[in-house]
Structures are given as C-alpha cells and as structure tokens.
Design a protein around this motif. Structure first.
Motif, PDB file in Angstrom:
ATOM      1  N   ASP A   1       0.867  -1.176   0.000  1.00 25.45           N
ATOM      2  CA  ASP A   1       0.000   0.000   0.000  1.00 25.45           C
ATOM      3  C   ASP A   1       0.904   1.227   0.000  1.00 25.45           C
ATOM      4  OD1 ASP A   1      -1.653   2.217   1.040  1.00 25.45           O
ATOM      5  OD2 ASP A   1      -3.162   0.658   1.336  1.00 25.45           O
ATOM      6  N   ILE A   2       0.570   2.231  -0.814  1.00 25.61           N
ATOM      7  CA  ILE A   2       1.447   3.398  -0.903  1.00 25.61           C
ATOM      8  C   ILE A   2       1.431   4.226   0.392  1.00 25.61           C
ATOM      9  CG2 ILE A   2       1.546   3.589  -3.409  1.00 25.61           C
ATOM     10  CD1 ILE A   2      -0.628   6.012  -1.629  1.00 25.61           C
ATOM     11  N   ARG A   3       0.573   3.837   1.358  1.00 27.39           N
ATOM     12  CA  ARG A   3       0.611   4.505   2.659  1.00 27.39           C
ATOM     13  C   ARG A   3       1.713   3.938   3.544  1.00 27.39           C
ATOM     14  NH1 ARG A   3      -5.632   3.612   4.101  1.00 27.39           N
ATOM     15  NH2 ARG A   3      -4.939   1.557   3.369  1.00 27.39           N
ATOM     16  N   HIS A   4       2.431   2.918   3.048  1.00 28.13           N
ATOM     17  CA  HIS A   4       3.557   2.379   3.810  1.00 28.13           C
ATOM     18  C   HIS A   4       4.503   3.534   4.152  1.00 28.13           C
ATOM     19  CE1 HIS A   4       7.206   0.191   4.783  1.00 28.13           C
ATOM     20  NE2 HIS A   4       6.552  -0.965   4.735  1.00 28.13           N
ATOM     21  N   PRO A   5       4.931   3.660   5.401  1.00 25.78           N
ATOM     22  CA  PRO A   5       5.764   4.803   5.809  1.00 25.78           C
ATOM     23  C   PRO A   5       7.019   5.006   4.956  1.00 25.78           C
ATOM     24  CG  PRO A   5       5.027   3.579   7.728  1.00 25.78           C
ATOM     25  CD  PRO A   5       4.606   2.781   6.530  1.00 25.78           C
ATOM     26  N   LEU A   6       7.654   3.913   4.531  1.00 26.05           N
ATOM     27  CA  LEU A   6       8.877   4.048   3.743  1.00 26.05           C
ATOM     28  C   LEU A   6       8.581   4.504   2.314  1.00 26.05           C
ATOM     29  CD1 LEU A   6      10.974   0.993   4.983  1.00 26.05           C
ATOM     30  CD2 LEU A   6      11.270   3.413   5.558  1.00 26.05           C
ATOM     31  N   ILE A   7       7.432   4.110   1.767  1.00 25.98           N
ATOM     32  CA  ILE A   7       7.048   4.598   0.434  1.00 25.98           C
ATOM     33  C   ILE A   7       6.687   6.079   0.519  1.00 25.98           C
ATOM     34  CG2 ILE A   7       5.344   4.412  -1.421  1.00 25.98           C
ATOM     35  CD1 ILE A   7       5.267   1.418  -0.929  1.00 25.98           C
ATOM     36  N   GLN A   8       5.996   6.455   1.584  1.00 35.89           N
ATOM     37  CA  GLN A   8       5.674   7.866   1.779  1.00 35.89           C
ATOM     38  C   GLN A   8       6.955   8.695   1.927  1.00 35.89           C
ATOM     39  OE1 GLN A   8       2.151   9.341   2.674  1.00 35.89           O
ATOM     40  NE2 GLN A   8       1.787   7.713   1.185  1.00 35.89           N
TER      41      GLN A   8
END
Length: 229
Positions: free
Chosen positions: A181-188
């Motif tokens: 999910d793009i809400r993953h902290p590392l993706i954010q």
C-alpha cells in the motif's frame, strides 16, 4: 487481470530504454496523451501528426520476444511509443524523467506518488521495487484512476532504481516481488516519481496471446526460492 499482464509485457520492454539527461530544463506538459490513443490506427496518427513525425513500423526486442509498433516524435521530448492489436492502437506510452505529454486525468512523468494519490482520491497498491516490474501500480483500489474503459498503467522510479532518502536496508523492506500500500511509511518517505506511463485500451486476448504473455511474465519474475527439506 489479462489487461494487466499485457501491460506488464509492454512496460518491461520500455524499462530497457535509457532515461533522459539529468541536465535539462524542466518541461511543462502541455500535450494530451489521450489524443494519441484517440487516433485509433496508423492512418489516424498520420492524419493527425503527419507522416514525417512517425517511425511507422519498428520493433523492440526483449529477450526472445519481438514487439512491433510505432514511435511518434522519436528522440524528442514529445516521444511516444505506440502499440497495436489487430491494426488498432491499443497502448500509448511515455517514459523517462519528463515529457511534454500528460493524461486527461492529470498524470505525467515525474509526478510524485503522493500527488498521484490525490488524483486517485484514494490510496492504491504498487509492487515492490528493485526488479523488472518494480514500482508498478497493481491496483488503483477503486479510485478515480481505475475503470473499465481505459487503463492507466504507471510505474514509479524503476528505471534507475534510485532511493535517495532511504538506506539500502530501508529500501530492501519495500523491494521485491510483493505488494505494498502506498501509505507504507517508507514509500511515503521515498515519495517516488512516475518514470513510465501508459494508457491502454482494455481487451480480451486470444488463448494463444494469453499463453505467450503468461510465459513472458514468468520469465521476468524473480526466481522462486526452493525450500530445503
């Protein structure tokens, strides 16, 4: 699902292309990529953009596969890759750091994942980074960029596999053949940008086409780790 597999094949081809130069002025996209798709066929492209603007019949080679199509405005910041199915335009794609093309939905090369989330009006799912299909949107999760009439195929920061702002260990946590999910902290935190973008008309491939696409996708995937007994 079949449309998604077909798109994976096309974008895997384009991932072999070199990215645009670092030292170039920032482009403001002002051309609409949907207009290229609306030309319907080669004759329509030639009527709209002129024969001199097209390499009408060329090929891209990937492993054992040869894919045929056209290139509009080759080797310029207006370059578009065009693929056909039974003579009709099926897929129009741009790739690199930036381009003069954008979609009616507001997507363009270089757009950050957080901005794409706003356009989608919902979170969405991408594949892990650091492999041939890394950073690709797997599902728009019912957002505005999904739909049955037109498929937005998007890949983030895969061409150069850069991860500025993240350590190698952190990057490894959002890499590989998995979905995030793009809400993953590392993706954010990474906030990757679009470097490949395509508009695809959904279609149902024939049995032979489906088998060929399936074999190609299998080849491009990461090898499975065998369990020790």
């Amino acid at each position: 699902m079949k449309n998604f597999l077909y798109s994976l094949v096309l974008l895997a081809v384009f991932s072999c292309q070199s990215s645009q130069s670092e030292n170039q002025e920032v482009l403001v996209p002002n051309l609409i990529l949907n207009d290229v798709l609306a030309c319907k066929d080669l004759a329509g492209l030639q009527a709209q953009y002129g024969k001199e603007s097209l390499v009408a019949d060329t090929t891209w080679i990937l492993n054992e596969d040869t894919l045929r199509g056209s290139i509009l405005y080759p080797n310029t910041n207006k370059q578009v890759f065009i693929m056909y199915h039974q003579g009709q335009i099926l897929d129009v794609s741009v790739l690199g750091k930036q381009s003069l093309w954008k979609t009616n939905s507001g997507l363009y090369l270089g757009l950050k994942v957080l901005d794409v989330e706003k356009l989608n009006q919902k979170n969405f799912t991408i594949s892990g980074f650091d492999w041939v299909n890394g950073g690709m949107v797997v599902s728009w999760e019912g957002g505005k960029l999904g739909g049955d009439n037109l498929t937005h195929v998007v890949q983030f920061s895969n061409a150069e596999n850069q991860h500025e702002g993240l350590s190698d260990m952190e990057y490894g946590q959002i890499s590989g053949e998995a979905e995030f999910d793009i809400r993953h902290p590392l993706i954010q935190k990474l906030n990757p940008s679009i470097d490949q973008l395509a508009l695809v008309k959904p279609y149902v491939p024939s049995k032979s086409e489906g088998q060929s696409m399936g074999k190609h996708i299998t080849k491009s995937q990461m090898p499975k780790i065998k369990k020790k007994h």
